[in-house]
Design an enzyme around this catalytic site. Structure first.
Site, short mmCIF file in Angstrom:
data_model
loop_
_atom_site.label_atom_id
_atom_site.label_comp_id
_atom_site.label_asym_id
_atom_site.label_seq_id
_atom_site.Cartn_x
_atom_site.Cartn_y
_atom_site.Cartn_z
N GLU A 122 35.99 12.61 -60.83
CA GLU A 122 36.98 12.65 -60.99
C GLU A 122 37.16 12.35 -59.58
O GLU A 122 38.91 12.63 -59.15
CB GLU A 122 36.90 13.32 -61.73
CG GLU A 122 37.00 13.47 -63.27
CD GLU A 122 35.35 13.87 -63.94
OE1 GLU A 122 34.72 14.04 -62.73
OE2 GLU A 122 35.85 13.74 -65.20
N PHE A 139 34.30 24.88 -75.17
CA PHE A 139 33.96 24.22 -74.69
C PHE A 139 34.79 23.53 -73.29
O PHE A 139 35.94 23.53 -74.14
CB PHE A 139 33.22 23.67 -75.56
CG PHE A 139 32.65 22.71 -74.89
CD1 PHE A 139 30.98 22.23 -74.76
CD2 PHE A 139 32.75 21.39 -75.45
CE1 PHE A 139 30.87 21.24 -74.03
CE2 PHE A 139 32.28 20.38 -74.67
CZ PHE A 139 31.08 20.11 -73.72
N GLN A 140 34.27 23.72 -72.53
CA GLN A 140 35.45 22.81 -71.15
C GLN A 140 36.83 23.33 -70.98
O GLN A 140 37.05 22.57 -70.96
CB GLN A 140 35.57 21.62 -71.62
CG GLN A 140 34.11 20.80 -71.69
CD GLN A 140 33.70 19.59 -71.35
OE1 GLN A 140 34.90 18.78 -72.29
NE2 GLN A 140 32.81 19.32 -70.60
N LYS A 189 44.81 20.06 -75.60
CA LYS A 189 44.64 18.70 -76.45
C LYS A 189 46.08 18.77 -77.41
O LYS A 189 46.67 18.10 -78.29
CB LYS A 189 43.61 19.47 -77.32
CG LYS A 189 42.82 17.54 -77.55
CD LYS A 189 41.37 18.28 -78.30
CE LYS A 189 41.05 16.10 -78.85
NZ LYS A 189 40.05 16.41 -79.25
N MET A 236 28.11 14.25 -36.82
CA MET A 236 28.99 15.29 -36.07
C MET A 236 28.63 16.75 -36.41
O MET A 236 28.62 17.44 -34.77
CB MET A 236 30.83 15.15 -36.52
CG MET A 236 31.20 15.88 -35.77
SD MET A 236 31.75 15.37 -34.75
CE MET A 236 33.20 14.25 -33.91
#
Lengths: 179, 563
Positions: free
Chosen positions: B50, B112-113, B162, B476
């Site tokens: 993502e 969950f999530q 949802k 760097m």
């Protein structure tokens, strides 16, 4: 700077107490966005109060902060970027009516002490809210300075608990929010 | 008014905003949205992580100058977007991130999530919405685009539970919306523009410092007109690189920590600096107290909060810089002639400084160096080819040695400095401009972070060229450790790097490893013509440093021009 009509910035750059009177959307999450901005941008909040205004969809937040003028200006500009903020007025001691409420519970086993405290409370136009054999609880309404003064005065008796609301304020005179 | 689900309303609202692409990845909490996507005309680009979805939306936005859209599910999907959202916030790029959220009754139950993504992204979004009923969605989408694209652009998040996605209800798609606490369109104060104009006309050694705001508002021709009208040399901030054609006689290139020596030098000799859409980053100006001391500094910016934030200025023009510049140009008297003598002196001083540094800055002696490779890239790539960069040495070499000719064809993660940004962002840029070649100037360290986007570039037929300056180092950091930590290297060696050619080929991309300038020349010509995703692996010396260099905490006058 359309949101900020009544800004009063002092010329000198010393730290002072400023009162921000902020009109915000009356929605969940708004207080978080505002307090989080103070934290993430390294500004300090002395006190903050929130309550509904004369319009049900708007709340007024009163935020007091100690800062110099430059920091204050940056603070106001950053706050104005927040989409939930409708208007900000910067107030100070001279152009605002501002009040805080404090509840102070003290040791007062001795009846003479209780009378003394009650007398002090009368002088400060406070109210006795509760008395027990052990304690006395006084309500004081006024400027934070006045509450500090009362607290100092009674500190010898032994302060057990203090609850302060933080400052609520409105601009003096015919300043309308024009919303 | 028609009845539809929240998810269908989301897709319909996005279509009304003329969204072409959605970069995203599905999961449990945004399944209804992905179901609605099946019936949509909008093209979905499936990413492999993502973070890349947000960078692709960002890259698309920077080239199209229109909000890019990315989708993620709740919880880990949403938190994976955060780096991309913060990157867009730091560079004022408009993206709309749509995340799924657990159903309303589950919010706050550590479901969950579940992540409070609105809380997480609060400091790095312009605003975040969470509809509680499906009928709120059309208006929220419209407001999101308005907020993201107007004023100082930035990311907006829409977090949709949802059950709200699933809820079927009557939908009303508003044509016009108003956001009460948001008035980003400010007409610049004419008296301030007048004041600025007087300062510039009076100046004997004026400079323009063009920032990202010039690119965001598309003020390219206005900038060029102003510079040419008054013969003012132009330097750019790193974000402003490419705001002005870098092959123009008045161009001095970027200033700052890794700016052109001549740009840094010239800025110190100026008597008036006009900063346009620039925020005076410490990377650009070095020490705030030294920069532009005792001279007139004028600031044009769309964001009032930028005025005086890092640098107090003598005149401040708040408003869209394109229209402010137009007004400024109109105020310049028709018969105004720059004092030819003074102007000549100033411009000859510019040439003197440029020549001095051209002779005194030497490149490394190897067959291929970053500088030579980048000059070659410029030679082969058409003028309107788009270039983005990763972060680190590759980025700073690109800043120094790659001249942007067509304004607005270069971008990089300048504010947040996000490693792994350039490659997915270049894919987003390709989606915005399929007709021109797009190149990501990469280092191996950054490329490692999002190289799985090769799958997207190949399979979605959005081919970009990865110009991989490979020193098998976090270069760097290594340079800083060499310079400031007495060569005590710590955590910078990329041991057992993959074979980038085999890696690319395994994704179906074409690959070249080059060991001479001739091979580089050929590989680039093939890549630019072929329109197939390409990785060009260019091994360079791990000891090659970026110069010039202004050490952190010092001023531009302390610039180091070589080892």
């Amino acid at each position: 700077m359309q949101k900020n009509k009544n800004t009063i910035f002092d010329e000198d750059n010393e730290n002072k107490m400023y009162i921000l009177s902020v009109i915000v959307e009356n929605k969940p999450g708004v207080l978080f966005r505002i307090t989080n901005l103070f934290r993430s941008r390294n500004f300090n909040i002395e006190s903050i109060t929130v309550g509904i205004t004369e319009k049900p969809d708007l709340s007024r937040m009163t935020i007091t902060t100690v800062s110099d003028v430059k920091t204050l200006e940056q603070l106001v500009k950053q706050l104005q970027k927040l989409i939930d903020i409708i208007q900000i007025n910067v107030l100070n001691k001279e152009n605002a009516v501002y009040r805080e409420l404090a509840l102070i519970k003290m040791n007062a086993k001795d009846p003479t002490t209780r009378i003394e405290i009650a007398n002090f409370a009368t002088i400060y136009r406070g109210n006795i809210m509760d008395i027990s054999n052990e304690t006395i609880t006084v309500e004081i309404i006024g400027t934070p300075d006045k509450i500090d003064a009362f607290k100092n005065l009674v500190s010898n008796y032994g302060i057990i608990q203090v609850a302060r609301t933080g400052v609520s304020a409105l601009p003096r005179g015919a300043v309308n929010d024009d919303l | 008014m028609s009845e539809m689900s929240g998810a269908a309303a989301l897709m319909a609202a996005l279509e009304k905003e003329k969204v072409e692409y959605i970069f995203g990845l599905p999961g449990g909490a945004n399944l209804p949205i992905y179901d609605a996507l099946v019936d949509s005309k909008i093209r979905h680009i499936l990413v492999r992580h993502e973070q890349s979805a947000a960078h692709m939306a960002d890259g698309y936005a920077r080239i199209k100058r229109k909000a890019g859209v990315c989708f993620a599910t709740s919880g880990p999907g949403a938190t994976n977007l955060v780096t991309g959202i913060a990157t867009a916030y730091a560079d004022s790029s408009p993206i709309i991130a749509v995340t799924g959220q657990v159903a309303l009754p589950m919010i706050g139950k550590d479901a969950f999530q579940e992540t409070d993504i609105i809380g997480v992204t609060n400091p790095c979004t312009k605003y975040a919405f969470q509809p509680r009923i499906a009928s709120e969605i059309p208006e929220m989408v419209k407001k999101s685009f308005y907020i993201a694209e107007s004023g100082r652009p930035g990311p907006v998040l829409i977090d949709i539970p949802k059950d709200v996605q699933q809820q079927v209800t009557k939908m009303d798609f508003p044509e016009y919306i108003k956001v009460r606490g948001y008035n980003p369109i400010v007409d610049a104060d004419l008296s301030e523009i007048n004041k600025a104009c007087e300062m510039i006309l009076k100046a004997e050694k004026p400079m323009i410092m063009a920032g990202g705001g010039v690119i965001l508002s598309g003020a390219f021709s206005e900038l060029q007109t102003l510079a040419e009208l008054l013969s003012i040399p132009v330097v750019t901030t790193f974000k402003g690189k490419g705001a002005f054609p870098e092959n123009h006689p008045l161009a001095l290139g970027p200033i700052g920590m890794h700016g052109h020596a001549e740009a840094n030098k010239m800025v110190q000799e100026a008597d008036c600096i006009l900063a346009i859409g620039a925020r005076f980053s410490d990377r650009t100006v070095g020490r705030f107290d030294e920069f532009g001391k005792d001279i007139n500094v004028i600031h044009f910016d769309v964001d009032p909060a930028e005025i005086g934030k890092n640098k107090s200025v003598n005149a401040a023009v708040i408003g869209d810089v394109k229209s402010s510049l137009r007004t400024l140009i109109k105020l310049i008297p028709k018969n105004f002639r720059t004092n030819e003598e003074i102007s000549k002196l100033w411009l000859s001083r510019k040439r003197e400084i440029v020549n001095y540094y051209e002779e005194s800055i030497k490149d490394y002696s190897r067959e291929i160096t970053a500088k030579k490779a980048l000059k070659k890239l410029r030679e082969i790539l058409p003028a309107d080819g788009i270039v983005t960069t990763e972060v680190g040495q590759c980025q700073m070499w690109a800043s120094l040695h790659f001249d942007v000719i067509s304004p607005g064809t270069f971008f990089s993660s300048t504010g947040l400095g996000t490693m792994g940004f350039g490659f997915p962002a270049s894919i987003g840029a390709k989606a915005a401009r399929t007709d021109v070649p797009v190149v990501d100037i990469a280092g191996d360290g950054s490329f490692n972070m999002t190289e799985n986007s090769l799958a997207v570039s190949v399979l979605e037929e959005l081919p970009v060229i990865v110009f991989l300056l490979n020193n098998q180092m976090l270069g760097m950091v290594a340079q800083w450790q060499r310079t400031f930590y007495n060569r005590r290297y710590s955590g910078v060696h990329q041991k057992n790097c993959p074979d980038y050619c085999k890696l690319a080929e395994s994704y179906g991309a074409q690959a070249h490893r080059v060991s001479s300038m001739d091979e580089l020349d050929k590989a680039l010509k093939v890549a630019v013509k072929s329109n197939i995703a390409t990785v060009i692996d260019i091994p360079i010396d791990p000891d090659e440093d970026v110069y010039p260099f202004v050490a952190p905490g010092t001023g531009l006058k302390d610039m180091i021009i070589g080892a």
